[in-house]
Structures are given as structure tokens and as C-alpha cells.
Design a protein around this motif. Structure first.
Motif, short mmCIF file in Angstrom:
data_model
loop_
_atom_site.label_atom_id
_atom_site.label_comp_id
_atom_site.label_asym_id
_atom_site.label_seq_id
_atom_site.Cartn_x
_atom_site.Cartn_y
_atom_site.Cartn_z
N ALA A 367 34.29 27.40 15.55
CA ALA A 367 35.24 28.49 15.75
C ALA A 367 35.34 28.80 17.24
O ALA A 367 34.33 28.86 17.94
N THR A 368 36.55 28.99 17.73
CA THR A 368 36.76 29.37 19.12
C THR A 368 37.76 30.53 19.17
O THR A 368 38.78 30.51 18.49
N TYR A 369 37.43 31.53 19.97
CA TYR A 369 38.24 32.74 20.07
C TYR A 369 38.39 33.15 21.53
O TYR A 369 37.58 32.79 22.39
N ALA A 370 39.42 33.96 21.79
CA ALA A 370 39.60 34.61 23.08
C ALA A 370 39.96 36.06 22.85
O ALA A 370 40.69 36.39 21.90
N VAL A 371 39.43 36.93 23.69
CA VAL A 371 39.82 38.34 23.65
C VAL A 371 40.51 38.67 24.96
O VAL A 371 40.11 38.18 26.04
N TYR A 372 41.58 39.49 24.87
CA TYR A 372 42.42 39.79 26.02
C TYR A 372 42.40 41.29 26.32
O TYR A 372 42.21 42.12 25.43
#
Length: 474
Positions: A367-372
């Protein structure tokens, strides 16, 4: 300061590299994140006992510090539908059980129950009895709740009515079904709203779709509803049922599982209501052998984020009988492995995280995520390697190459344990940043190590062991 043994193992066991381009602004599909996305549910009869545990305040305060907002608390569960309000009772609750590990079959509670609830620092939802069909008693309790609890968000009338039967007092001998429940909820809500306000949490279902209630309860009933609650447990430990940790923590499995709630979340939002997983955890009936493990901590990280992506506003992780609760995050004198996942995902989202995006297809174990930020700039990346490692054989790793970055170095922090089955209550060392742990009173201890990751030509590569997670700070 890097964790050299773990990093060496990672380099020796690296299997393959995944390439991930980091969008400079939130991509299509990114969602806003409620500051209290990670919240807590507490079993009704056990709630006063939790207020006497030092770790309760500390564990909640840790999450509040990481997110900049208090976790919301829901007080309810099976025993709310066994409880009768007694305005003259001098204690918060009164019941008798054969063993401290048991839940009572009947109980009473008094005004001081709500005084304790008023001490909570986040939004409070309180569950009241509907199954016993004593509307006057629940109205009296609701009025006390409204006058006593300053942060009262909502009131539930009944818990999991989809499990009521024709023999339940609320059925009045005429049978029970989804349509009968919807009519009954409408009757109770509209009868109590003139006194209590439009403050009800609708549905509270384990198996029935909340969309049906929204479309069928009628405009008068819908107007009294403030929030919609669905209960969710991916597995069951009831009646000797078998649980499976590799299945629980599987990223592709989590993606598939939470997708069932997307239509319900959309229906709630279209009706102007927040959609909560108002009671959730790893497995019903306390969770069995999988729930106290580090694998469950990784499940929490991935499950929280996937739920947010399909429209869940908050997840309330349930805490049951003190001393007899495999999926609880803390107890009278210990903090359990799953809490580390709650803390880690809260740190990833941070006080400044405004929108969340997934950066993978949801079809693998990685799983790969980004938060902005609110300014639409990427803040942090997250990798969760949900490949199952039970402590035997070679612990493989996966390398992820992120591109589209600036600068020369980035910092990273790792959530790890010896293996997916690691349990802090059995002496296993679960850590954040290599040396960060929580004391028995849920106070952070140890210095969390920061790993340095080089950026070259706008790209960096990180390696994450099977059953491990890593945050990269941009």
C-alpha cells in the motif's frame, strides 16, 4: 539515526522495486480527512471503568496531539440495550456478574454516568436502550445526557437492531424486519426529537444497509437524524469461528472489503449526513487470536485510510470488557500492539493533513499513500508492506521508488516488530522509529529514530520489510 540491523536485513532480502510517481497536487480520487477520523467506541457497561484507567486519558491525548483534534468517543454496544436508566441511582452503573470477565445481562445506570461522559474531551455519542421498548425511560436518559454532556454529538436508540428478534420486547410479538425497524426508528426519533432535538444517530446496523433506512424513513424521520452509523468487523471469533491474520492485514483484501460501504457513504452524504463506522474492530466477539497482534496494527493503518477514501468520515474502534478484550488498544496496566497502528496512522495524517490519496492500484500487498496540505502540497508518503511474516524463514522486503520529489534528503520513520504475530502483552517489542514505545500508562518513551533517505534526480527509494510500515516526510 538509522536502525542498522533492520536496514541491513532489508538490503539483503530486497526482492523487487515498485515505481511510484508522487503527484504535485492531490490527484483525482483524493479525499478530505476528518480530524477525528480515528476514534474510539467503548462498551456501555464498561465505560465508567475505562475512566478509572490512567492509560485511557493518555492514549486519547497522544492521538489528539498527533492529529490536532480529540478522538470522538461513542459509548454503546450490546449492553446499551440491556441498560435501564435510574435517576436516583447514586453510582454510575450497577450490575452483577459471576466473573469480572463477563458482561452483565442487565444493568442500571444513573446521572453520574453522564457526568463521567462530560469529562471526555472529544465529541460524544451515547447509546440508549430501544430493544426493551421503554421509550419513556430512554427519553429520561436522553434528557439527562443532553443537559449533562457539553460535547454531546448524537444519541443512538438501540444497538444493532438487525440482531433483534421477534421475541425482543420492541417487536411486541408482531415480528421484526428491516422495514419494521425503519418504521420504529422513525417513530422513536420523531417522538423524542421535540425534547431532545434532531440529534439521533440512525441505523446502527451490523448487516443491514444504511442506504435503505435513508431512502425509506421519510422526510420527518430523516430530519431528526444527525449521523449515520454502520458497524463493521471483517472477521468473526464468535462461537468458535476461525480467524485469519494474513487475510485480515492483506492490502488487496482491505481494499475489497471496504468497497462495500462506498454506496452507503455516498447515500448518507447525499442526504447531508456524516457516515461513520460507528463500531468497528478486527473481529466480533473480542477478536480471538488475531486482534492483539502487530498484524492488527498494520491492518488499522491500512483500514483507516481505505475507509476514508471511500467516504467514511470516522471509524470508532470498539473497546469491550476490561481484562477480556483481545482487540482493545489498552488495558489497566498495558498498551497493546494495535495501538501502535492507531498512533502511526495518526502521525501520517498529522495536524496539517487535509487530503488523502492512494498511490497504488489496490491489487497487491504493498500500500502506498500520500497526504496533502490545505495548500495542496504533498506532506508525507506512507508505505505499508502487508506481506505476512510470522517469524520463520527469510523476511523479504519490497523497495518502493518515489519520483517527482525535490531536495536532496528526506526523513523517514518506521513502524516495526519482530513479526506480524508480535504481541506487546506477551513481551514482544513493537516500535515506532526503532526505539519509540508506550509505557503501561500509555506515555511515550524512548527516542524515535529518524532515517535519512537520499533524493537523486527527484527520486528516492525506500525498503520496507514484510509486515512493516514506513512514513517519508517530504
Amino acid at each position: 539515526m538509522a536502525r542498522f540491523p533492520a536496514l541491513l536485513a532489508t538490503l539483503l532480502c530486497a526482492c523487487y522495486v515498485r515505481a511510484v510517481a508522487v503527484p504535485s497536487t492531490p490527484p483525482s480520487g483524493a479525499v478530505s480527512v476528518d480530524p477525528s477520523l480515528v476514534s474510539v467506541s467503548i462498551e456501555f457497561f464498561a465505560f465508567p471503568g475505562y475512566t478509572n484507567i490512567t492509560g485511557s486519558n493518555n492514549c486519547l491525548a497522544n492521538l489528539a496531539t498527533l492529529r490536532g483534534a480529540q478522538p470522538a468517543i461513542r459509548i454503546g454496544g450490546t449492553t446499551q440495550d440491556r441498560a435501564t436508566y435510574d435517576s436516583s441511582l447514586q453510582t454510575s452503573v450497577n450490575y452483577t456478574v459471576a466473573s469480572p470477565a463477563d458482561a452483565p445481562t442487565t444493568l442500571t445506570y444513573g446521572p453520574s454516568f453522564f457526568s463521567l461522559a462530560n469529562g471526555l474531551k472529544g465529541d460524544v455519542t451515547i447509546g440508549l436502550n430501544r430493544q426493551l421498548n421503554n421509550q419513556a425511560n430512554s427519553l429520561s436518559a436522553g434528557a439527562q445526557a443532553k443537559s449533562s454532556v457539553s460535547r454531546l454529538l448524537a444519541l443512538e436508540l438501540g444497538n444493532e437492531p438487525d440482531l433483534y428478534s421477534s421475541s425482543s420486547p420492541i417487536a411486541s410479538g408482531t415480528g421484526w424486519s428491516n422495514s419494521i425497524d425503519i418504521s420504529n426508528e422513525a417513530n422513536w426519533f420523531t417522538a423524542l426529537a421535540p425534547t431532545l432535538g434532531n440529534i439521533f444517530q440512525g441505523a446502527v446496523y451490523l448487516s443491514w444497509s444504511t442506504s435503505t433506512l435513508i431512502s425509506s424513513i421519510g422526510s420527518a424521520g430523516l430530519a431528526t437524524i444527525k449521523t449515520i452509523s454502520r458497524h463493521s468487523y471483517p472477521q468473526s471469533a464468535c462461537g468458535g469461528a476461525s480467524t485469519n491474520l494474513p487475510s485480515l492485514m492483506s492490502h488487496s483484501g482491505i481494499v475489497s472489503y471496504v468497497s462495500q460501504y462506498k454506496a452507503e457513504a455516498t447515500a448518507a452524504h447525499n442526504a447531508g449526513k456524516k457516515f461513520f463506522l460507528g463500531e468497528t474492530n478486527s473481529a466480533t466477539c473480542g477478536g480471538g487470536g488475531i486482534s492483539p497482534t502487530f498484524g492488527a496494527a498494520l491492518w488499522i493503518v491500512d483500514y483507516v485510510l481505505q475507509s476514508a477514501l471511500i467516504g467514511v468520515d470516522r471509524l470508532y474502534f470498539h473497546h469491550g470488557t476490561i481484562g477480556n478484550c483481545a482487540y482493545c488498544w489498552w488495558g489497566t496496566s498495558a498498551v497493546y500492539s494495535p495501538y501502535y497502528g492507531a498512533a502511526f496512522v495518526s502521525e501520517f495524517l498529522g495536524t496539517d493533513g487535509a487530503t488523502l490519496a492512494t498511490l497504488d492500484s489496490g491489487t497487491s500487498a504493498i500500500a502506498t499513500y500520500a497526504v496533502y496540505s490545505s495548500a495542496r502540497a504533498p506532506l508525507r508518503l506512507l508505505v505499508v508492506n502487508t506481506n505476512y511474516f510470522d517469524g520463520t524463514g527469510t523476511r523479504a522486503s519490497t523497495s518502493v521508488a518515489f519520483s517527482g520529489l525535490s531536495g536532496s534528503t528526506k526523513a523517514a520513520k518506521r513502524l516495526t516488530a519482530p513479526d506480524a504475530t508480535s504481541r506487546t502483552d506477551e513481551g514482544a517489542l513493537v516500535t515506532i522509529g526503532g526505539n519509540g514505545t508506550f509505557s503501561s500508562a500509555c506515555v511515550g518513551q524512548g527516542t524515535q529514530a529518524i532515517e535519512s533517505v537520499a533524493v537523486s534526480a527527484g527520486a528516492l527509494t525506500v525498503s520496507v520489510l514484510a509486515s512493516e510500515a514506513l512514513i517519508v516526510y517530504l
